[in-house]
Design an enzyme around this catalytic site. Structure first.
Site, short mmCIF file in Angstrom:
data_model
loop_
_atom_site.label_atom_id
_atom_site.label_comp_id
_atom_site.label_asym_id
_atom_site.label_seq_id
_atom_site.Cartn_x
_atom_site.Cartn_y
_atom_site.Cartn_z
N HIS A 355 0.58 -1.22 -0.04
CA HIS A 355 -0.17 -0.18 0.10
C HIS A 355 1.06 1.17 -0.11
O HIS A 355 0.50 2.16 -0.66
CB HIS A 355 -0.82 -0.04 1.24
CG HIS A 355 -1.96 0.97 1.28
ND1 HIS A 355 -1.86 2.30 1.74
CD2 HIS A 355 -3.23 0.86 0.43
CE1 HIS A 355 -3.13 2.71 1.59
NE2 HIS A 355 -3.97 2.27 0.67
N CYS A 356 1.93 0.95 0.81
CA CYS A 356 2.73 2.47 0.84
C CYS A 356 3.46 2.80 -0.60
O CYS A 356 3.61 3.93 -0.53
CB CYS A 356 3.74 2.12 1.63
SG CYS A 356 3.37 1.53 3.38
N ILE A 357 3.81 2.01 -1.42
CA ILE A 357 4.33 2.11 -2.50
C ILE A 357 3.52 2.38 -3.92
O ILE A 357 3.72 2.70 -4.90
CB ILE A 357 5.37 0.99 -3.06
CG1 ILE A 357 4.62 -0.28 -3.28
CG2 ILE A 357 6.40 0.92 -2.08
CD1 ILE A 357 5.55 -1.27 -3.83
#
Length: 364
Positions: A355-357
């Site tokens: 999700h962060c990337i």
């Protein structure tokens, strides 16, 4: 050219859709920073390419890549992935990219938050970060989407929305003195609602244990659909994550969303605990002013850090003891989507996960 608006999305009739709503695309940034990604970023590049390949059949992927890495990335990534040259400081598109908003007339714009590398000069993870602070504006130019420059420091991973007026976040992050020290909780709530087209903010306490982002909510809890959330969980009372998850569950069970609904909570098992190995630590360039990656440090691994695509859910594979259980739970939560696991450890070693990337571009 992307128009910059002096008003707010809410005032102009825009809202941020839930991630589970249909998308037209997804943005990512190619990793290469040697003081964050081991072995010059090569293992992480393989992992990012696997994420892009998993998402692309669902949501067309655009990868932002430095000039030095452009030719290499183009050769590694699937042919259908769009590759654009862009200068960045690192590769966390969720946190530096725009939060897209839409209206009922089929228009799409984006919110460009102020970025200070997760804390600026008081706990930030690297310096400088000026290139990352320009990423959202550049993405909006390429997408020909209007831009709102928000007046607060905020990373996209610190919020989740249900698309129906509710924002989920954590006190550990948004109330941290190293983000917006002059703003009260009430003022932050007002700003979130104005720039996300929302009506109510739900506050959890701390984020996942040892999360270097100061407790981003996307590593702890997320909306599956309106009224339903998935929560990072462990049953082990001796683990420091247990008290955090128990507190989050108690808060969630006592909350109602913007539409007055109680929240249905589904638990995702905690992998690990996962620790950095001696070999993994040696592969990272140790440079003053950046986050050290030391052997034995605990990684904030979480299956809640997944991406919801239009037809696929892509989640990180982190621990063979819990990967299948997490995947089965996600299959139950997303019956209309294919659930795909991708190797997530190399991404986790850099401080985040799937999700962060990624950053979705909602359908207008």
């Amino acid at each position: 050219m992307s128009t910059t608006y002096d008003s707010t999305p809410a005032a102009d009739g825009f809202r941020m859709p839930g991630e589970f709503e249909p998308h037209e695309g997804c943005w990512m940034i190619w990793p290469e920073r040697p003081d964050n990604w081991r072995l010059g970023g090569k293992p992480a590049q393989e992992a990012f390419a696997a994420v892009a390949a998993a998402i692309h059949p669902s949501d067309p992927v655009t990868m932002a890549v430095s000039a030095a890495q452009f030719e290499h990335a183009r050769g590694v990534l699937p042919a259908g992935v769009r590759v654009v040259e862009m200068t960045t400081d690192d590769s966390w598109m969720r946190d530096v990219g725009p939060s897209f908003v839409v209206n009922g007339a089929g228009e799409r714009r984006g919110v460009d938050w102020v970025f200070n590398a997760w804390g600026g000069m008081e706990g930030g993870l690297y310096w400088p970060w000026d290139s990352d602070d320009l990423v959202a504006r550049k993405v909006l130019e390429i997408e020909a989407a209007g831009r709102y420059r928000a007046p607060i420091v905020l990373e996209g991973g610190s919020i989740h929305v249900d698309g129906e007026g509710t924002v989920l976040t954590t006190e550990e992050c948004l109330l941290n003195h190293n983000r917006n020290p002059s703003l009260s909780r009430e003022r932050i709530e007002e700003t979130l609602c104005a720039f996300l087209g929302a009506e109510k903010v739900l506050w959890l306490g701390a984020g996942s244990f040892n999360d270097e982002t100061d407790g981003h909510v996307d590593n702890l809890c997320c909306f599956v659909r309106p009224g339903v959330v998935a929560l990072h969980w462990t049953d082990d009372p001796a683990d420091p994550q247990h008290a955090i998850s128990v507190d989050a569950l108690a808060r969630l069970e006592g909350m109602t969303d913007a539409r007055g609904r109680s929240l249905e909570v589904h638990k995702l098992p905690m992998p690990g605990p996962l620790l950095i190995s001696e070999e993994e630590s040696r592969g990272v360039d140790q440079i003053e002013g950046t986050m050290p990656r030391l052997p034995g440090d605990r990684l904030a691994g979480s299956y809640a850090n997944f991406y919801i695509g239009t037809s696929r859910v892509v989640y990180p594979l982190l621990d063979e003891r819990t990967d299948d259980d997490a995947g089965a739970i996600l299959e139950g939560l997303f019956p209309g989507r294919e659930v795909v696991g991708v190797p997530g450890r190399e991404i986790l070693l850099g401080g985040g996960n799937v999700h962060c990337i990624t950053q979705q571009v909602p359908r207008a």
